[in-house]
Design a protein around this motif. Structure first.
Motif, PDB file in Angstrom:
ATOM      1  N   THR A   1       0.890  -1.279   0.257  1.00  0.00           N
ATOM      2  CA  THR A   1      -0.013   0.034   0.091  1.00  0.00           C
ATOM      3  C   THR A   1       0.940   1.230  -0.006  1.00  0.00           C
ATOM      4  O   THR A   1       0.612   2.374  -0.918  1.00  0.00           O
ATOM      5  CB  THR A   1      -0.949   0.141   1.159  1.00  0.00           C
ATOM      6  OG1 THR A   1      -1.799  -1.101   0.972  1.00  0.00           O
ATOM      7  CG2 THR A   1      -1.825   1.237   1.274  1.00  0.00           C
ATOM      8  N   LYS A   2       1.589   1.617   0.915  1.00  0.00           N
ATOM      9  CA  LYS A   2       2.374   2.650   0.969  1.00  0.00           C
ATOM     10  C   LYS A   2       3.376   3.027  -0.125  1.00  0.00           C
ATOM     11  O   LYS A   2       3.374   4.081  -0.545  1.00  0.00           O
ATOM     12  CB  LYS A   2       3.311   2.893   2.391  1.00  0.00           C
ATOM     13  CG  LYS A   2       2.365   3.118   3.535  1.00  0.00           C
ATOM     14  CD  LYS A   2       3.163   3.091   4.902  1.00  0.00           C
ATOM     15  CE  LYS A   2       2.074   3.438   6.036  1.00  0.00           C
ATOM     16  NZ  LYS A   2       3.044   3.282   7.262  1.00  0.00           N
TER      17      LYS A   2
ATOM     18  N   CYS B   1       1.207   3.820  -3.233  1.00  0.00           N
ATOM     19  CA  CYS B   1       0.566   5.113  -3.257  1.00  0.00           C
ATOM     20  C   CYS B   1       1.660   6.180  -3.481  1.00  0.00           C
ATOM     21  O   CYS B   1       1.308   6.947  -4.308  1.00  0.00           O
ATOM     22  CB  CYS B   1      -0.225   5.280  -1.787  1.00  0.00           C
ATOM     23  SG  CYS B   1      -1.873   4.448  -1.610  1.00  0.00           S
ATOM     24  N   LYS B   2       2.808   6.122  -3.029  1.00  0.00           N
ATOM     25  CA  LYS B   2       3.861   6.848  -3.124  1.00  0.00           C
ATOM     26  C   LYS B   2       4.215   6.784  -4.736  1.00  0.00           C
ATOM     27  O   LYS B   2       4.347   7.831  -5.320  1.00  0.00           O
ATOM     28  CB  LYS B   2       5.005   6.609  -2.436  1.00  0.00           C
ATOM     29  CG  LYS B   2       6.090   7.598  -2.563  1.00  0.00           C
ATOM     30  CD  LYS B   2       7.504   7.429  -1.599  1.00  0.00           C
ATOM     31  CE  LYS B   2       8.435   8.639  -1.699  1.00  0.00           C
ATOM     32  NZ  LYS B   2       9.549   8.119  -1.088  1.00  0.00           N
TER      33      LYS B   2
ATOM     34  N   ILE C   1      -1.169   8.152  -5.424  1.00  0.00           N
ATOM     35  CA  ILE C   1      -2.451   7.890  -5.133  1.00  0.00           C
ATOM     36  C   ILE C   1      -2.498   8.465  -3.398  1.00  0.00           C
ATOM     37  O   ILE C   1      -1.470   8.039  -2.767  1.00  0.00           O
ATOM     38  CB  ILE C   1      -2.859   6.308  -4.869  1.00  0.00           C
ATOM     39  CG1 ILE C   1      -2.819   5.835  -6.430  1.00  0.00           C
ATOM     40  CG2 ILE C   1      -4.110   6.309  -4.209  1.00  0.00           C
ATOM     41  CD1 ILE C   1      -3.766   6.532  -7.310  1.00  0.00           C
ATOM     42  N   ASN C   2      -3.429   9.209  -3.148  1.00  0.00           N
ATOM     43  CA  ASN C   2      -3.674   9.536  -1.764  1.00  0.00           C
ATOM     44  C   ASN C   2      -3.779   8.336  -0.820  1.00  0.00           C
ATOM     45  O   ASN C   2      -4.473   7.662  -0.949  1.00  0.00           O
ATOM     46  CB  ASN C   2      -4.574  10.540  -1.199  1.00  0.00           C
ATOM     47  CG  ASN C   2      -4.432  11.865  -2.180  1.00  0.00           C
ATOM     48  OD1 ASN C   2      -3.430  12.422  -2.328  1.00  0.00           O
ATOM     49  ND2 ASN C   2      -5.459  12.393  -2.668  1.00  0.00           N
ATOM     50  N   LEU C   3      -2.727   8.277   0.043  1.00  0.00           N
ATOM     51  CA  LEU C   3      -3.031   6.963   1.181  1.00  0.00           C
ATOM     52  C   LEU C   3      -4.456   7.078   1.832  1.00  0.00           C
ATOM     53  O   LEU C   3      -4.841   5.861   1.898  1.00  0.00           O
ATOM     54  CB  LEU C   3      -1.866   7.378   2.446  1.00  0.00           C
ATOM     55  CG  LEU C   3      -1.541   5.959   3.043  1.00  0.00           C
ATOM     56  CD1 LEU C   3      -1.119   4.818   2.218  1.00  0.00           C
ATOM     57  CD2 LEU C   3      -0.518   6.503   4.004  1.00  0.00           C
TER      58      LEU C   3
ATOM     59  N   SER D   1      -6.956   4.919  -0.106  1.00  0.00           N
ATOM     60  CA  SER D   1      -6.528   3.469  -0.219  1.00  0.00           C
ATOM     61  C   SER D   1      -7.279   2.686   0.959  1.00  0.00           C
ATOM     62  O   SER D   1      -7.019   3.105   1.959  1.00  0.00           O
ATOM     63  CB  SER D   1      -4.784   3.329  -0.230  1.00  0.00           C
ATOM     64  OG  SER D   1      -4.591   1.898  -0.370  1.00  0.00           O
TER      65      SER D   1
ATOM     66  N   LYS E   1      -9.685   1.243  -8.810  1.00  0.00           N
ATOM     67  CA  LYS E   1     -10.236   2.536  -8.135  1.00  0.00           C
ATOM     68  C   LYS E   1     -11.802   2.529  -8.680  1.00  0.00           C
ATOM     69  O   LYS E   1     -12.120   2.155  -9.719  1.00  0.00           O
ATOM     70  CB  LYS E   1      -9.508   3.758  -9.073  1.00  0.00           C
ATOM     71  CG  LYS E   1      -9.980   4.765  -8.749  1.00  0.00           C
ATOM     72  CD  LYS E   1      -9.036   6.119  -9.432  1.00  0.00           C
ATOM     73  CE  LYS E   1      -9.764   7.394  -8.889  1.00  0.00           C
ATOM     74  NZ  LYS E   1      -8.850   8.348  -9.886  1.00  0.00           N
TER      75      LYS E   1
END
Length: 160
Positions: free
Chosen positions: A31-32, A35-36, A40-42, A45, A140
């Motif tokens: 995930t982290k 997103c980075k 994508i905004n954490l 998520s 998404k």
């Protein structure tokens, strides 16, 4: 696991909601990192985590929560599973139950006997990014997707 991917796609098509399947480098699926790398905004998520009882009758549940939050495993989850002790399911259990790879588990198209608890904060997001059922894709979609999932309960305070 190919069947699982086609089940996810069929489920998404059946909802008539707009969705986007995003390709993802499997090395960047966590995930982290995802997103980075993909901008994508954490906060948008959503992680899918399988929990289980450690005492009494063996029970499992899938939980969907924003990546910026943590499950209330020792209070709320324990109470909902009606157990003295609970924990996270291990990798083998998660894969066996969901038929999906860790890093790509999605709360969509889960087995009908697996309850899905969705933290109420997830429902406040306009759209969310979920695992795609594998480590090479993400989905998404509107948070309204959980109005279509089976065996689902929206839970206030599931995550903090």
């Amino acid at each position: 696991m190919t069947d699982t991917l086609s089940n996810i796609r069929q489920f998404l098509d059946s909802t008539k909601l707009e969705f986007e399947v995003m390709d993802c480098d499997p090395e960047l699926a966590d995930t982290k990192v995802f997103c980075k790398e993909y901008g994508i905004n954490l906060e948008d998520s959503v992680n899918a985590i399988v929990v289980k009882t450690k005492t009494g009758e063996l029970k499992y549940a899938a939980c969907a929560l924003l990546a910026t939050t943590r499950l209330d495993i020792n209070k709320l989850i324990r109470k909902k599973l009606n157990a003295r002790k609970v924990s996270f399911a291990n990798t083998e259990e998660t894969v066996k139950l969901t038929k999906m790879h860790i890093g790509g588990v999605t709360p969509l198209a889960l087995p009908s006997n697996l309850p899905l608890w969705v933290d109420s904060k997830v429902m406040q997001r306009k759209y969310i990014v979920l695992g795609g059922g594998n480590r090479s894709s993400k989905i998404k979609v509107s948070s309204k997707i959980f109005k279509y999932t089976q065996n689902t309960e929206i839970v206030q305070g599931l995550a903090n």
